[in-house]
Design a protein around this motif. Structure first.
Motif, PDB file in Angstrom:
ATOM      1  N   LEU A  85       0.833  -1.211   0.000  1.00  0.00           N
ATOM      2  CA  LEU A  85       0.000   0.000   0.000  1.00  0.00           C
ATOM      3  C   LEU A  85       0.862   1.253   0.000  1.00  0.00           C
ATOM      4  CD1 LEU A  85      -2.715   1.450   0.206  1.00  0.00           C
ATOM      5  CD2 LEU A  85      -2.592   1.154   2.693  1.00  0.00           C
ATOM      6  N   TRP A  86       1.873   1.283   0.859  1.00  0.00           N
ATOM      7  CA  TRP A  86       2.761   2.447   0.916  1.00  0.00           C
ATOM      8  C   TRP A  86       3.582   2.572  -0.361  1.00  0.00           C
ATOM      9  CZ3 TRP A  86       1.860   6.406   3.585  1.00  0.00           C
ATOM     10  CH2 TRP A  86       1.293   6.323   4.857  1.00  0.00           C
ATOM     11  N   ALA A  87       3.946   1.446  -0.949  1.00  0.00           N
ATOM     12  CA  ALA A  87       4.695   1.492  -2.209  1.00  0.00           C
ATOM     13  C   ALA A  87       3.859   2.131  -3.311  1.00  0.00           C
ATOM     14  CB  ALA A  87       5.117   0.082  -2.619  1.00  0.00           C
ATOM     15  N   VAL A  88       2.599   1.754  -3.380  1.00  0.00           N
ATOM     16  CA  VAL A  88       1.693   2.312  -4.391  1.00  0.00           C
ATOM     17  C   VAL A  88       1.455   3.810  -4.139  1.00  0.00           C
ATOM     18  CG1 VAL A  88      -0.654   2.256  -5.321  1.00  0.00           C
ATOM     19  CG2 VAL A  88       0.565   0.116  -4.859  1.00  0.00           C
ATOM     20  N   LEU A  89       1.212   4.167  -2.880  1.00  0.00           N
ATOM     21  CA  LEU A  89       0.995   5.576  -2.552  1.00  0.00           C
ATOM     22  C   LEU A  89       2.237   6.409  -2.850  1.00  0.00           C
ATOM     23  CD1 LEU A  89      -0.978   5.287   0.827  1.00  0.00           C
ATOM     24  CD2 LEU A  89      -1.864   6.027  -1.395  1.00  0.00           C
ATOM     25  N   GLY A  90       3.395   5.851  -2.499  1.00  0.00           N
ATOM     26  CA  GLY A  90       4.646   6.557  -2.778  1.00  0.00           C
ATOM     27  C   GLY A  90       4.839   6.768  -4.261  1.00  0.00           C
ATOM     28  N   TYR A  91       4.596   5.734  -5.044  1.00  0.00           N
ATOM     29  CA  TYR A  91       4.761   5.849  -6.494  1.00  0.00           C
ATOM     30  C   TYR A  91       3.810   6.888  -7.082  1.00  0.00           C
ATOM     31  CZ  TYR A  91       4.706   4.864 -11.437  1.00  0.00           C
ATOM     32  OH  TYR A  91       4.758   5.015 -12.803  1.00  0.00           O
ATOM     33  N   LEU A  92       2.545   6.843  -6.681  1.00  0.00           N
ATOM     34  CA  LEU A  92       1.551   7.761  -7.245  1.00  0.00           C
ATOM     35  C   LEU A  92       1.861   9.214  -6.894  1.00  0.00           C
ATOM     36  CD1 LEU A  92      -1.756   5.757  -6.667  1.00  0.00           C
ATOM     37  CD2 LEU A  92      -0.503   6.092  -8.810  1.00  0.00           C
ATOM     38  N   GLN A 148      10.911   3.906   4.176  1.00  0.00           N
ATOM     39  CA  GLN A 148      11.944   3.758   3.155  1.00  0.00           C
ATOM     40  C   GLN A 148      11.381   3.175   1.860  1.00  0.00           C
ATOM     41  OE1 GLN A 148      15.836   2.436   4.175  1.00  0.00           O
ATOM     42  NE2 GLN A 148      15.721   3.124   6.295  1.00  0.00           N
ATOM     43  N   ILE A 149      10.436   2.253   1.975  1.00  0.00           N
ATOM     44  CA  ILE A 149       9.790   1.704   0.786  1.00  0.00           C
ATOM     45  C   ILE A 149       9.009   2.796   0.061  1.00  0.00           C
ATOM     46  CG2 ILE A 149       7.953   0.165  -0.024  1.00  0.00           C
ATOM     47  CD1 ILE A 149      10.503  -1.319   0.612  1.00  0.00           C
ATOM     48  N   ALA A 150       8.238   3.578   0.812  1.00  0.00           N
ATOM     49  CA  ALA A 150       7.449   4.657   0.212  1.00  0.00           C
ATOM     50  C   ALA A 150       8.353   5.694  -0.440  1.00  0.00           C
ATOM     51  CB  ALA A 150       6.567   5.314   1.276  1.00  0.00           C
ATOM     52  N   GLY A 151       9.457   6.011   0.229  1.00  0.00           N
ATOM     53  CA  GLY A 151      10.391   6.985  -0.313  1.00  0.00           C
ATOM     54  C   GLY A 151      11.038   6.514  -1.604  1.00  0.00           C
ATOM     55  N   LEU A 152      11.478   5.269  -1.621  1.00  0.00           N
ATOM     56  CA  LEU A 152      12.086   4.716  -2.827  1.00  0.00           C
ATOM     57  C   LEU A 152      11.095   4.721  -3.987  1.00  0.00           C
ATOM     58  CD1 LEU A 152      14.313   3.233  -4.372  1.00  0.00           C
ATOM     59  CD2 LEU A 152      13.485   1.092  -3.365  1.00  0.00           C
ATOM     60  N   MET A 153       9.849   4.362  -3.709  1.00  0.00           N
ATOM     61  CA  MET A 153       8.845   4.321  -4.769  1.00  0.00           C
ATOM     62  C   MET A 153       8.468   5.729  -5.231  1.00  0.00           C
ATOM     63  SD  MET A 153       8.545   1.242  -5.549  1.00  0.00           S
ATOM     64  CE  MET A 153       7.197   1.463  -6.713  1.00  0.00           C
ATOM     65  N   ALA A 154       8.532   6.706  -4.343  1.00  0.00           N
ATOM     66  CA  ALA A 154       8.293   8.092  -4.751  1.00  0.00           C
ATOM     67  C   ALA A 154       9.369   8.543  -5.731  1.00  0.00           C
ATOM     68  CB  ALA A 154       8.256   9.009  -3.530  1.00  0.00           C
ATOM     69  N   PHE A 155      10.595   8.159  -5.459  1.00  0.00           N
ATOM     70  CA  PHE A 155      11.703   8.478  -6.365  1.00  0.00           C
ATOM     71  C   PHE A 155      11.472   7.820  -7.728  1.00  0.00           C
ATOM     72  CE2 PHE A 155      15.750   7.656  -8.373  1.00  0.00           C
ATOM     73  CZ  PHE A 155      16.440   8.849  -8.214  1.00  0.00           C
ATOM     74  N   LEU A 156      11.110   6.549  -7.728  1.00  0.00           N
ATOM     75  CA  LEU A 156      10.852   5.845  -8.985  1.00  0.00           C
ATOM     76  C   LEU A 156       9.660   6.445  -9.714  1.00  0.00           C
ATOM     77  CD1 LEU A 156      11.458   2.141  -7.878  1.00  0.00           C
ATOM     78  CD2 LEU A 156      12.922   3.549  -9.340  1.00  0.00           C
ATOM     79  N   GLY A 157       8.665   6.885  -8.945  1.00  0.00           N
ATOM     80  CA  GLY A 157       7.508   7.522  -9.558  1.00  0.00           C
ATOM     81  C   GLY A 157       7.885   8.809 -10.270  1.00  0.00           C
ATOM     82  N   HIS A 158       8.784   9.576  -9.663  1.00  0.00           N
ATOM     83  CA  HIS A 158       9.239  10.816 -10.302  1.00  0.00           C
ATOM     84  C   HIS A 158      10.017  10.509 -11.584  1.00  0.00           C
ATOM     85  CE1 HIS A 158      10.663  14.953 -10.670  1.00  0.00           C
ATOM     86  NE2 HIS A 158      11.829  14.418 -10.991  1.00  0.00           N
ATOM     87  N   CYS A 159      10.861   9.512 -11.539  1.00  0.00           N
ATOM     88  CA  CYS A 159      11.688   9.172 -12.701  1.00  0.00           C
ATOM     89  C   CYS A 159      10.908   8.459 -13.797  1.00  0.00           C
ATOM     90  CB  CYS A 159      12.855   8.286 -12.271  1.00  0.00           C
ATOM     91  SG  CYS A 159      14.026   9.092 -11.163  1.00  0.00           S
ATOM     92  N   TYR A 160       9.912   7.666 -13.397  1.00  0.00           N
ATOM     93  CA  TYR A 160       9.151   6.870 -14.363  1.00  0.00           C
ATOM     94  C   TYR A 160       7.646   7.002 -14.101  1.00  0.00           C
ATOM     95  CZ  TYR A 160      13.803   4.822 -14.836  1.00  0.00           C
ATOM     96  OH  TYR A 160      15.157   4.647 -15.010  1.00  0.00           O
ATOM     97  N   PRO A 161       7.084   8.204 -14.307  1.00  0.00           N
ATOM     98  CA  PRO A 161       5.657   8.422 -14.017  1.00  0.00           C
ATOM     99  C   PRO A 161       4.748   7.785 -15.069  1.00  0.00           C
ATOM    100  CG  PRO A 161       6.617  10.393 -14.956  1.00  0.00           C
ATOM    101  CD  PRO A 161       7.747   9.426 -14.772  1.00  0.00           C
TER     102      PRO A 161
END
Length: 201
Positions: A13-20, A89-102
């Motif tokens: 859930l946090w990974a998805v929220l972080g990515y979005l 840390q999972i949410a943060g990493l996925m936020a970074f990936l979301g920015h790079c690959y939206p």
């Protein structure tokens, strides 16, 4: 990396929220809202603050920098407060990936530097401050945002060790590799002496 204590469901859930949240292209949103043009047709075509600055609007560039840095920090801090360090840390990493690959931009995003620095400030502020200062010194020296970015990234794991913030070592190492991967074309231009300077249109 901290011990994994959170359930897999919550981590997902946090990974998805972080990515979005990370995938929100604030640079493009601000450029369009302020009638600055299509960032894809300006400068490097990137969606980050450095390219927004090439439109001539320092206000838009500063806002992009704060929002891109803040989105990673916000979701990481929220995950830490509501769940724990592993989720942060999972949410943060996925936020970074979301920015790079939206997903909204067909996975063609930014370089992730502001989000990278925002994450470090949120998860281990001494390391974040040290990396921000490293970026500033490198930028003043070479007048190249990309050079400052890869220098700050290269120093991040060293600062983690020197400042006793080992709980984020693995995250910092992964982010550093991703920053270098996203800057591979910039590194080639730096070597060739063709990389544009900060503020150059």
């Amino acid at each position: 990396m901290p011990p994994i204590e959170t359930s897999l469901t919550l981590l997902i859930l946090w990974a998805v929220l972080g990515y979005l949240l990370g995938s929100v292209p604030f640079g493009m949103v601000l450029a369009r809202a302020m009638n600055l043009g299509n960032l894809r047709e300006i400068g490097s075509g990137n969606i980050g603050a450095t390219n927004v600055l090439r439109t001539g609007s320092k206000k838009a560039a500063a806002a992009t920098l704060l929002l891109d840095g803040g989105k990673g920090a916000a979701v990481a801090l929220l995950a830490r407060y509501l769940t724990g360090e592993d989720a942060a840390q999972i949410a943060g990493l996925m936020a970074f990936l979301g920015h790079c690959y939206p997903v909204w931009l067909r996975f063609r995003g930014g370089k992730g530097v502001a989000t990278f620095l925002g994450l470090l400030l949120a998860l281990a502020w001494p390391v974040g401050v040290a990396c921000c200062l490293t970026w500033l010194v490198a930028a003043l020296w070479k007048r190249m945002s990309s050079f400052a970015a890869i220098t700050a990234a290269a120093m991040s794991t060293i600062w983690v060790i020197l400042l006793g913030q080992g709980q984020i070592f693995l995250l910092a190492a992964i982010l550093t590799l991703l920053v270098y991967w996203r800057h591979r074309s910039n590194i080639a231009r730096i070597r060739a002496g063709t990389e544009p300077k900060i503020g150059q249109k």
